[in-house]
Design a protein around this motif. Structure first.
Motif, PDB file in Angstrom:
ATOM      1  N   LEU A 124       7.993  -5.791   1.632  1.00 57.63           N
ATOM      2  CA  LEU A 124       7.814  -7.295   1.974  1.00 57.63           C
ATOM      3  C   LEU A 124       8.467  -8.140   1.081  1.00 57.63           C
ATOM      4  O   LEU A 124       8.436  -9.380   1.093  1.00 57.63           O
ATOM      5  CB  LEU A 124       6.375  -7.433   2.290  1.00 57.63           C
ATOM      6  N   GLY A 125       8.777  -7.555  -0.134  1.00 54.53           N
ATOM      7  CA  GLY A 125       9.162  -8.246  -1.089  1.00 54.53           C
ATOM      8  C   GLY A 125       9.085  -7.851  -2.545  1.00 54.53           C
ATOM      9  O   GLY A 125       8.037  -7.025  -2.711  1.00 54.53           O
ATOM     10  N   SER A 126       9.789  -8.347  -3.468  1.00 54.32           N
ATOM     11  CA  SER A 126       9.527  -7.829  -4.852  1.00 54.32           C
ATOM     12  C   SER A 126       9.389  -9.147  -5.525  1.00 54.32           C
ATOM     13  O   SER A 126       9.869 -10.206  -5.542  1.00 54.32           O
ATOM     14  CB  SER A 126      10.846  -7.357  -5.181  1.00 54.32           C
ATOM     15  N   VAL A 167       3.403  -1.342 -18.678  1.00 54.31           N
ATOM     16  CA  VAL A 167       3.736  -2.498 -17.945  1.00 54.31           C
ATOM     17  C   VAL A 167       4.978  -2.332 -17.073  1.00 54.31           C
ATOM     18  O   VAL A 167       6.066  -2.280 -17.530  1.00 54.31           O
ATOM     19  CB  VAL A 167       3.863  -3.662 -19.158  1.00 54.31           C
ATOM     20  N   PRO A 168       4.771  -2.854 -15.591  1.00 54.18           N
ATOM     21  CA  PRO A 168       5.973  -2.934 -14.901  1.00 54.18           C
ATOM     22  C   PRO A 168       6.552  -4.058 -14.891  1.00 54.18           C
ATOM     23  O   PRO A 168       6.019  -5.293 -15.397  1.00 54.18           O
ATOM     24  CB  PRO A 168       5.274  -2.749 -13.546  1.00 54.18           C
ATOM     25  N   ALA A 194      -2.947  -1.460   5.073  1.00 52.86           N
ATOM     26  CA  ALA A 194      -1.464  -0.747   5.520  1.00 52.86           C
ATOM     27  C   ALA A 194      -0.525  -1.304   4.327  1.00 52.86           C
ATOM     28  O   ALA A 194       0.700  -0.837   4.434  1.00 52.86           O
ATOM     29  CB  ALA A 194      -0.953  -1.346   6.771  1.00 52.86           C
ATOM     30  N   THR A 195      -0.932  -1.866   3.258  1.00 53.07           N
ATOM     31  CA  THR A 195       0.092  -2.458   2.293  1.00 53.07           C
ATOM     32  C   THR A 195      -0.341  -1.728   0.972  1.00 53.07           C
ATOM     33  O   THR A 195      -1.333  -1.225   0.602  1.00 53.07           O
ATOM     34  CB  THR A 195      -0.327  -3.994   2.164  1.00 53.07           C
ATOM     35  N   GLU A 196       0.720  -1.836   0.215  1.00 50.34           N
ATOM     36  CA  GLU A 196       0.628  -1.349  -1.470  1.00 50.34           C
ATOM     37  C   GLU A 196       1.113  -2.109  -1.931  1.00 50.34           C
ATOM     38  O   GLU A 196       2.380  -2.961  -1.825  1.00 50.34           O
ATOM     39  CB  GLU A 196       1.158  -0.148  -1.371  1.00 50.34           C
ATOM     40  N   ILE A 197       0.827  -2.444  -3.423  1.00 49.03           N
ATOM     41  CA  ILE A 197       1.619  -3.270  -4.436  1.00 49.03           C
ATOM     42  C   ILE A 197       1.747  -2.162  -5.563  1.00 49.03           C
ATOM     43  O   ILE A 197       1.161  -1.132  -5.824  1.00 49.03           O
ATOM     44  CB  ILE A 197       0.689  -4.106  -5.148  1.00 49.03           C
ATOM     45  N   ILE A 198       3.375  -2.021  -5.684  1.00 50.40           N
ATOM     46  CA  ILE A 198       4.002  -1.063  -6.469  1.00 50.40           C
ATOM     47  C   ILE A 198       4.262  -1.567  -7.787  1.00 50.40           C
ATOM     48  O   ILE A 198       5.435  -2.409  -7.403  1.00 50.40           O
ATOM     49  CB  ILE A 198       4.875   0.072  -5.921  1.00 50.40           C
ATOM     50  N   GLY A 199       4.113  -0.972  -8.954  1.00 49.96           N
ATOM     51  CA  GLY A 199       4.711  -1.494  -9.959  1.00 49.96           C
ATOM     52  C   GLY A 199       5.927  -0.729 -10.366  1.00 49.96           C
ATOM     53  O   GLY A 199       5.936   0.339 -10.224  1.00 49.96           O
ATOM     54  N   ASN A 200       7.073  -1.397 -10.649  1.00 48.65           N
ATOM     55  CA  ASN A 200       8.250  -0.658 -10.845  1.00 48.65           C
ATOM     56  C   ASN A 200       8.834  -1.020 -12.222  1.00 48.65           C
ATOM     57  O   ASN A 200       8.667  -1.909 -13.093  1.00 48.65           O
ATOM     58  CB  ASN A 200       9.696  -1.131  -9.759  1.00 48.65           C
ATOM     59  N   GLU A 256       6.659  -4.525  -6.074  1.00 47.11           N
ATOM     60  CA  GLU A 256       6.905  -4.515  -4.848  1.00 47.11           C
ATOM     61  C   GLU A 256       5.813  -4.556  -3.761  1.00 47.11           C
ATOM     62  O   GLU A 256       5.024  -3.577  -4.146  1.00 47.11           O
ATOM     63  CB  GLU A 256       8.026  -3.522  -4.747  1.00 47.11           C
ATOM     64  N   VAL A 257       5.891  -5.212  -2.721  1.00 49.13           N
ATOM     65  CA  VAL A 257       4.815  -5.228  -1.882  1.00 49.13           C
ATOM     66  C   VAL A 257       5.350  -4.453  -0.591  1.00 49.13           C
ATOM     67  O   VAL A 257       6.238  -4.809  -0.072  1.00 49.13           O
ATOM     68  CB  VAL A 257       4.460  -6.554  -1.309  1.00 49.13           C
ATOM     69  N   LEU A 258       4.773  -3.186  -0.153  1.00 51.21           N
ATOM     70  CA  LEU A 258       5.074  -2.481   0.750  1.00 51.21           C
ATOM     71  C   LEU A 258       4.210  -2.564   2.004  1.00 51.21           C
ATOM     72  O   LEU A 258       2.739  -2.678   1.625  1.00 51.21           O
ATOM     73  CB  LEU A 258       5.174  -0.945   0.173  1.00 51.21           C
ATOM     74  N   VAL A 259       4.457  -2.297   3.142  1.00 52.38           N
ATOM     75  CA  VAL A 259       3.682  -2.140   4.303  1.00 52.38           C
ATOM     76  C   VAL A 259       4.245  -0.976   5.125  1.00 52.38           C
ATOM     77  O   VAL A 259       5.397  -0.651   5.093  1.00 52.38           O
ATOM     78  CB  VAL A 259       3.565  -3.658   5.250  1.00 52.38           C
TER      79      VAL A 259
END
Length: 163
Positions: free
Chosen positions: A24-26, A138-139, A49-55, A143-146
């Protein structure tokens, strides 16, 4: 029998494991990524159904000060005192010794052992690491994933909420 929340959670975990997700965006900050989820939640979206992923993770060590003999000794005495008070409390609970005597016993021996431990520890590393620090992973981006099955609705809700 599985409840609905567990079942949904398992489906989402399976979707994540299979890579069946859409971005959904970074965002450069966690707060910005979190606000996307909050906007979806405000519109009754299935946020499970969503996740916040640190990259792009990096380890950051912030130096907090110089480590000297007095600072090492005071730190050891302080941590020994806290542990000693805990031991004193256990002695009070588990024996018939009075509260004051148990706490004094624990505090005294905690200070002694904490001071000795700090002295020996600092003596073994002195000159090789004469500073204190704290570390964090620290990322750089979030990124927000769905789940792919929810992506169309999520994109539509975010488009509507930004107007």
């Amino acid at each position: 029998m599985m409840n609905t929340a567990t079942s949904a959670s398992m489906r989402i975990t399976i979707a994540a494991a299979s890579g069946d997700q859409v971005s959904l965006g970074s965002y450069p900050t966690y707060a910005q990524a979190q606000s996307v989820i909050e906007r979806l939640a405000d519109q009754q979206f299935e946020v499970e159904a969503t996740e916040i992923i640190g990259n792009d993770l990096r380890m950051v060590e912030q130096v907090t000060g110089r480590l000297t003999w007095p600072r090492a000794l005071i730190g050891g005495i302080a941590s020994g005192a806290w542990f000693g008070l805990f031991v004193g409390l256990l002695i009070d609970i588990l024996t018939t010794v009075s509260f004051g005597r148990a706490m004094l016993f624990g505090l005294t021996w905690g200070v002694i052992f904490g001071g000795v431990y700090a002295t020996v520890s600092y003596g073994l590393i002195a000159g090789r690491r004469d500073f204190t620090s704290r570390s964090a992973i620290v990322p750089r981006r979030f990124e927000v994933l769905v789940a792919a099955t929810h992506s169309d609705r999520a994109h539509a809700l975010l488009a509507d909420s930004s107007r």
